[in-house]
Design a protein around this motif. Structure first.
Motif, PDB file in Angstrom:
ATOM      1  N   MET A 126       0.824  -1.208   0.000  1.00  0.00           N
ATOM      2  CA  MET A 126       0.000   0.000   0.000  1.00  0.00           C
ATOM      3  C   MET A 126       0.858   1.258   0.000  1.00  0.00           C
ATOM      4  O   MET A 126       0.418   2.302  -0.482  1.00  0.00           O
ATOM      5  CB  MET A 126      -0.941   0.013   1.207  1.00  0.00           C
ATOM      6  CG  MET A 126      -2.198  -0.816   1.024  1.00  0.00           C
ATOM      7  SD  MET A 126      -3.338  -0.675   2.415  1.00  0.00           S
ATOM      8  CE  MET A 126      -3.873   1.040   2.264  1.00  0.00           C
ATOM      9  N   GLU A 144      -6.685   1.834  -6.185  1.00  0.00           N
ATOM     10  CA  GLU A 144      -5.632   1.230  -6.979  1.00  0.00           C
ATOM     11  C   GLU A 144      -5.047   2.153  -8.044  1.00  0.00           C
ATOM     12  O   GLU A 144      -4.025   1.838  -8.650  1.00  0.00           O
ATOM     13  CB  GLU A 144      -6.139  -0.064  -7.622  1.00  0.00           C
ATOM     14  CG  GLU A 144      -6.273  -1.225  -6.637  1.00  0.00           C
ATOM     15  CD  GLU A 144      -7.584  -1.233  -5.874  1.00  0.00           C
ATOM     16  OE1 GLU A 144      -8.367  -0.267  -6.009  1.00  0.00           O
ATOM     17  OE2 GLU A 144      -7.824  -2.200  -5.127  1.00  0.00           O
ATOM     18  N   ILE A 260      -5.416  -3.907  -3.488  1.00  0.00           N
ATOM     19  CA  ILE A 260      -5.166  -3.607  -2.083  1.00  0.00           C
ATOM     20  C   ILE A 260      -5.667  -4.759  -1.220  1.00  0.00           C
ATOM     21  O   ILE A 260      -6.761  -5.271  -1.422  1.00  0.00           O
ATOM     22  CB  ILE A 260      -5.889  -2.302  -1.673  1.00  0.00           C
ATOM     23  CG1 ILE A 260      -5.236  -1.095  -2.356  1.00  0.00           C
ATOM     24  CG2 ILE A 260      -5.887  -2.118  -0.158  1.00  0.00           C
ATOM     25  CD1 ILE A 260      -5.994   0.210  -2.147  1.00  0.00           C
ATOM     26  N   VAL A 261      -4.848  -5.164  -0.251  1.00  0.00           N
ATOM     27  CA  VAL A 261      -5.266  -6.162   0.734  1.00  0.00           C
ATOM     28  C   VAL A 261      -5.175  -5.500   2.109  1.00  0.00           C
ATOM     29  O   VAL A 261      -4.082  -5.250   2.616  1.00  0.00           O
ATOM     30  CB  VAL A 261      -4.394  -7.430   0.671  1.00  0.00           C
ATOM     31  CG1 VAL A 261      -4.822  -8.434   1.734  1.00  0.00           C
ATOM     32  CG2 VAL A 261      -4.485  -8.061  -0.713  1.00  0.00           C
ATOM     33  N   CYS A 262      -6.336  -5.180   2.668  1.00  0.00           N
ATOM     34  CA  CYS A 262      -6.393  -4.400   3.910  1.00  0.00           C
ATOM     35  C   CYS A 262      -7.661  -4.766   4.661  1.00  0.00           C
ATOM     36  O   CYS A 262      -8.765  -4.526   4.164  1.00  0.00           O
ATOM     37  CB  CYS A 262      -6.368  -2.911   3.589  1.00  0.00           C
ATOM     38  SG  CYS A 262      -6.608  -1.851   5.020  1.00  0.00           S
ATOM     39  N   ASP A 304     -10.712  -1.220  -0.706  1.00  0.00           N
ATOM     40  CA  ASP A 304     -10.174  -2.552  -1.008  1.00  0.00           C
ATOM     41  C   ASP A 304     -11.201  -3.418  -1.737  1.00  0.00           C
ATOM     42  O   ASP A 304     -11.200  -4.637  -1.614  1.00  0.00           O
ATOM     43  CB  ASP A 304      -9.738  -3.246   0.281  1.00  0.00           C
ATOM     44  CG  ASP A 304     -10.891  -3.444   1.250  1.00  0.00           C
ATOM     45  OD1 ASP A 304     -11.977  -2.879   1.001  1.00  0.00           O
ATOM     46  OD2 ASP A 304     -10.723  -4.177   2.245  1.00  0.00           O
ATOM     47  N   SER A 307     -10.222  -6.631  -3.767  1.00  0.00           N
ATOM     48  CA  SER A 307      -9.865  -7.848  -3.030  1.00  0.00           C
ATOM     49  C   SER A 307     -11.107  -8.625  -2.623  1.00  0.00           C
ATOM     50  O   SER A 307     -11.080  -9.860  -2.536  1.00  0.00           O
ATOM     51  CB  SER A 307      -9.039  -7.502  -1.793  1.00  0.00           C
ATOM     52  OG  SER A 307      -9.822  -6.834  -0.825  1.00  0.00           O
ATOM     53  N   TYR A 315     -11.994 -11.274   5.145  1.00  0.00           N
ATOM     54  CA  TYR A 315     -10.790 -11.002   5.927  1.00  0.00           C
ATOM     55  C   TYR A 315     -10.813 -11.584   7.337  1.00  0.00           C
ATOM     56  O   TYR A 315     -11.836 -11.577   8.024  1.00  0.00           O
ATOM     57  CB  TYR A 315     -10.571  -9.499   6.031  1.00  0.00           C
ATOM     58  CG  TYR A 315      -9.989  -8.885   4.786  1.00  0.00           C
ATOM     59  CD1 TYR A 315      -8.647  -9.026   4.488  1.00  0.00           C
ATOM     60  CD2 TYR A 315     -10.784  -8.153   3.909  1.00  0.00           C
ATOM     61  CE1 TYR A 315      -8.096  -8.450   3.345  1.00  0.00           C
ATOM     62  CE2 TYR A 315     -10.243  -7.571   2.768  1.00  0.00           C
ATOM     63  CZ  TYR A 315      -8.896  -7.724   2.495  1.00  0.00           C
ATOM     64  OH  TYR A 315      -8.358  -7.159   1.367  1.00  0.00           O
TER      65      TYR A 315
END
Length: 333
Positions: A126, A144, A260-262, A304, A307, A315
């Protein structure tokens, strides 16, 4: 026929979890490591679904040529290897060039010697998308299409800035390569937040952990009169980050995407509150802090959506991540 995936830097924190995820899904894995001393324990842990190649340096042109030639069965490449270094004598030599040139040289090697590879996934961050000020801004959601505005010269002066530069410029180099060279493979980048969570095997949880995983461990080690460290930002569990890499080769819609992975925001108080709630034996040892400081309701969530919609990630929560991490640490220390 079993699909084989090459994972660079296979002994690393994110990489080893990614190898575990791949093997659990039935893939065969070839991993690069810097020495046999790093590769042999992985073979012992992962078994006959894993083999390794020794690649001693990332920034040498052609470093992956011979490894790729030896494995024509590989059809996907996950590039996780990049220096996670925050103290260096020579920022350019130790941090910037291994990340940036390492990425460019790898992609050239894949194009030249592994035309059968259909997709490449690169571990970015990120921080390649945002500035530290953005992360502290309650009204910033990002996305993104954003890029960090950090300059290459900033990384020459400061090691922490060098890590941000390395991630930003390595990712830019990858997208530029695909645009200019038109290789056979597609490109996807995974851009995780700060990554916490358990190690892929208990042996790796002994002693001091890697930089981000050690954040949780350091709060666990506090004593009653200690002050909380000043740490806050977005978070993702390492197991979700690993899963994202694998899903990126399985989901056609992930091709050509920055993802994005959040999972959520956190601060040191968030982790402290979870420890005090879930480990009653720590309540007399740990500080209390200010439990109400764990409130992020004024903040927009980070964008995000890819994702969740493309990869289908559900998540792991910060609470589950912290509990699993500490349980592992307690098992082995």
């Amino acid at each position: 026929m079993t699909t084989t995936v090459f994972v660079s830097g296979a002994s690393g924190y994110i990489a080893s979890q990614t190898v575990a995820e791949l093997i659990s899904r039935g893939y065969d894995v070839v991993g690069s490591v810097r020495s046999a001393a790093k590769g042999d324990p992985l073979v012992s842990y992962f078994g006959n679904k894993f083999k390794y190649e020794v690649v001693r340096t990332l920034e040498q042109e052609g470093a992956f040529n011979e490894s790729l030639k030896r494995h024509p069965e590989v059809t996907y490449f996950l590039h996780t290897a990049s220096p996670a270094v925050f103290v260096a004598e020579d920022n350019e030599k130790e941090i910037l060039l291994p990340a940036i040139n390492g990425t460019k040289f790898l992609l050239q090697s894949i194009k030249n010697y592994a035309p059968q590879i259909k997709g490449v996934v690169i571990t970015s961050s990120m921080i390649a998308m945002v500035s530290p000020e953005d992360l502290d801004n309650p009204k910033f959601a990002g996305g993104e299409s954003f890029w960090s505005d950090i300059a290459y010269e900033d990384g020459l002066k400061d090691s922490h800035a060098a890590y941000r530069v390395s991630k930003t410029f390595a990712e830019k180099a990858a997208w530029e390569f695909v645009e200019k060279e038109g290789p056979n493979f597609t490109l996807t980048t995974i851009n995780p937040a700060l990554v916490f969570g358990p190690q892929a095997n208990d042996e790796s949880a002994k002693g001091t952990l890697n930089v981000t995983a050690e954040i949780v461990s350091s709060i666990y080690k506090l004593n009653k009169d200690d002050k909380l460290p000043r740490i806050a930002g977005p978070f993702a569990d390492v197991r979700d980050v690993a899963k994202a890499h694998v899903l990126a080769i399985e989901k056609e819609d992930a091709q050509g995407q920055r993802i994005i992975v959040c999972a959520q925001r956190f601060n040191a108080q968030s982790i402290l509150n979870i420890l005090r709630k879930n480990f009653p034996d720590l309540q007399d040892k740990l500080p209390v802090g200010n439990p109400a400081d764990d409130d992020f309701s004024p903040y927009l969530p980070f964008n995000d959506i890819k994702s969740r919609e493309i990869l289908g990630l559900d998540y792991i929560s910060l609470e589950q991540c912290v509990v699993d991490s500490i349980n592992q640490i307690r098992r082995v220390n």
